[in-house]
Scaffold this motif. Sequence first.
Motif, PDB file in Angstrom:
ATOM      1  N   HIS A 115       9.854 -40.520 -14.924  1.00  0.00           N
ATOM      2  CA  HIS A 115      11.259 -40.403 -15.340  1.00  0.00           C
ATOM      3  C   HIS A 115      11.398 -40.159 -16.854  1.00  0.00           C
ATOM      4  O   HIS A 115      12.242 -39.376 -17.297  1.00  0.00           O
ATOM      5  CB  HIS A 115      11.997 -41.689 -14.949  1.00  0.00           C
ATOM      6  CG  HIS A 115      13.408 -41.740 -15.397  1.00  0.00           C
ATOM      7  ND1 HIS A 115      14.428 -41.115 -14.728  1.00  0.00           N
ATOM      8  CD2 HIS A 115      13.981 -42.324 -16.482  1.00  0.00           C
ATOM      9  CE1 HIS A 115      15.563 -41.311 -15.360  1.00  0.00           C
ATOM     10  NE2 HIS A 115      15.331 -42.046 -16.430  1.00  0.00           N
ATOM     11  N   HIS A 119      13.228 -37.040 -19.234  1.00  0.00           N
ATOM     12  CA  HIS A 119      14.173 -37.035 -20.364  1.00  0.00           C
ATOM     13  C   HIS A 119      13.709 -36.087 -21.469  1.00  0.00           C
ATOM     14  O   HIS A 119      14.514 -35.401 -22.087  1.00  0.00           O
ATOM     15  CB  HIS A 119      14.322 -38.454 -20.921  1.00  0.00           C
ATOM     16  CG  HIS A 119      15.316 -39.280 -20.148  1.00  0.00           C
ATOM     17  ND1 HIS A 119      16.621 -38.878 -19.968  1.00  0.00           N
ATOM     18  CD2 HIS A 119      15.205 -40.478 -19.524  1.00  0.00           C
ATOM     19  CE1 HIS A 119      17.266 -39.798 -19.259  1.00  0.00           C
ATOM     20  NE2 HIS A 119      16.432 -40.774 -18.970  1.00  0.00           N
ATOM     21  N   SER A 140      16.855 -44.443 -24.295  1.00  0.00           N
ATOM     22  CA  SER A 140      17.692 -44.555 -23.095  1.00  0.00           C
ATOM     23  C   SER A 140      18.152 -45.994 -22.934  1.00  0.00           C
ATOM     24  O   SER A 140      17.980 -46.824 -23.838  1.00  0.00           O
ATOM     25  CB  SER A 140      16.890 -44.087 -21.870  1.00  0.00           C
ATOM     26  OG  SER A 140      15.911 -45.038 -21.553  1.00  0.00           O
ATOM     27  N   ASP A 307      20.664 -39.513 -16.832  1.00  0.00           N
ATOM     28  CA  ASP A 307      19.793 -39.213 -15.699  1.00  0.00           C
ATOM     29  C   ASP A 307      20.308 -38.071 -14.815  1.00  0.00           C
ATOM     30  O   ASP A 307      21.476 -38.076 -14.404  1.00  0.00           O
ATOM     31  CB  ASP A 307      19.624 -40.482 -14.844  1.00  0.00           C
ATOM     32  CG  ASP A 307      18.921 -41.583 -15.628  1.00  0.00           C
ATOM     33  OD1 ASP A 307      18.419 -41.311 -16.734  1.00  0.00           O
ATOM     34  OD2 ASP A 307      18.869 -42.715 -15.118  1.00  0.00           O
TER      35      ASP A 307
HETATM   36 ZN    ZN Z   1      16.917 -42.332 -17.804  1.00  0.00          ZN
END
Ligand code: ZN
Length: 337
Positions: A115, A119, A140, A307
Motif C-alpha cells: 500500500h 502512495h 499518511s 487511498d
Molecule cells: Zn494510504
Amino acid sequence: MKILGIETSCDETSAAVIAVDNNNKISVLSNVVSTSLLLHSKTGGIIPDVAAREQVKFIIPVIEKAMSDANCSDKEIDSIAVTFGPGLIGSLLVGVETAKTLSLIWDKPIIPVNHLLGHIYANFIEEQKIEFPAIALIVSGGHTDLLLIKNHGKISWLGGTRDDAAGEAYDKIGRLLNLPYPAGPVIEELAKKGDPKAFNFPRPMIGSGDFDFSFSGLKASVAREIESQGKLDEKTIADICASTQDAIIGVINRKTLKAAKKYKAKSILIGGGVAANQKLRDEFEREIKKSELDTKVFYPPKNLCTDNGAMIAAAAVFNNKKVPWQEITANPELYFD
Ligand code: ZN
Ligand code: KG4
C-alpha cells in the motif's frame, strides 16, 4: 496493457482500471472510490470491524463500476493488482480474497502491492519526468516514512515515525479541538485565517542526525495549550491550527531535504493523504528554490493522494511480480525490507 487495481486497506473501497502504453505512460481509465468515512467521523476514528463490514458491502459494486466506467471487459484485463498490506486485516482480506476469486475465474495473474508503495507510485500517473535516485516521503494517516529509491524495486528505508504519523497528528490534534475526522483538510482550511507564529509548538527531532520523526510531543504540547486557554475563540483555534501545521510541515520539510542532499536525489516523490495539503506543497517549492539542490519535487494529483485503486495499479506497472492466486495472503504488518 490494462491493469485492474484494488485497494481496501482501511476505510476506502476502491477499484480502478489503468492503461499502460509501450513507454510505460499510465492513464487512468476509471477510479471508483467508496468510503465509510462518514460512519467513522461520528466516532472520531476508524473502528476496524465497521470498516471491514463496509468493505464487504462495497467491493463488488465498486469493481463493477470501475470496469463499466472504463468500458472494459474482463478479456481486456492483463493482471489484477491488489493491496496486500499494511492495513487493517479485516479490510485487507476483502480486497485480497476478491482479487483471488477474480484471478481464478478470469484466469489472470495477481500482482500483490505494498500500500505504501502505491502512495509513492501515484506520482507516476501521467508523469514521465521522474528521475532516480529519488527520495520518497510517505505522509499518511498511518505512516510517515522516508525512503531512498535508486531505481524501481531498489528501495531502502531511511527512517520513519517513532510514534504518531503526520496525518495521525493532524487527526488527534483535530480531536482536541473538536474538529470532524479526518481533521487534516479541516486544519489546513482553518490555518489559512491563523498566525503560524502565534504559538511556538515544538518541532520534535528536527535537529536529530537521523531520518526519524516523532509527533506525540507536539500533540501533548498542543493539548497543554488548549487546556490552559480554557474556552477557545475562533481566532485562537485558527492560530493553533496554523502553528500546529507550521510545526508538522517544518519537520517534514527539513528532514526530506536533508535526505535529498545526502543522497543527491534528482527527484523527491511525496505521497499519502497529507500530500494533498497545499501549504506543504508550497513550502517544499519555497525551500527547494532557496536550497542549492538540483531536485524536482513531485506530488500526485490531489484526488490520488488519499487511498485509491489507481495508485495500486500504477505501482504494479513498475514492481511487476505476478503470482498465482494460491500464493498471496494479506499481511497487515507488511513494511519495507
Ligand atoms: Zn494510504
Ligand atoms: O493516505 P490516507 O488516505 O490513508 C492512509 O493510508 O493512512 O491518509 C489519510 C490521512 C488522514 O490522517 C488525513 O487527516 C490526512 O491524510 N489528510 C490531510 C489532508 N488531507 C488528508 N492532512 C493534511 N492536509 C490535508 N489537506
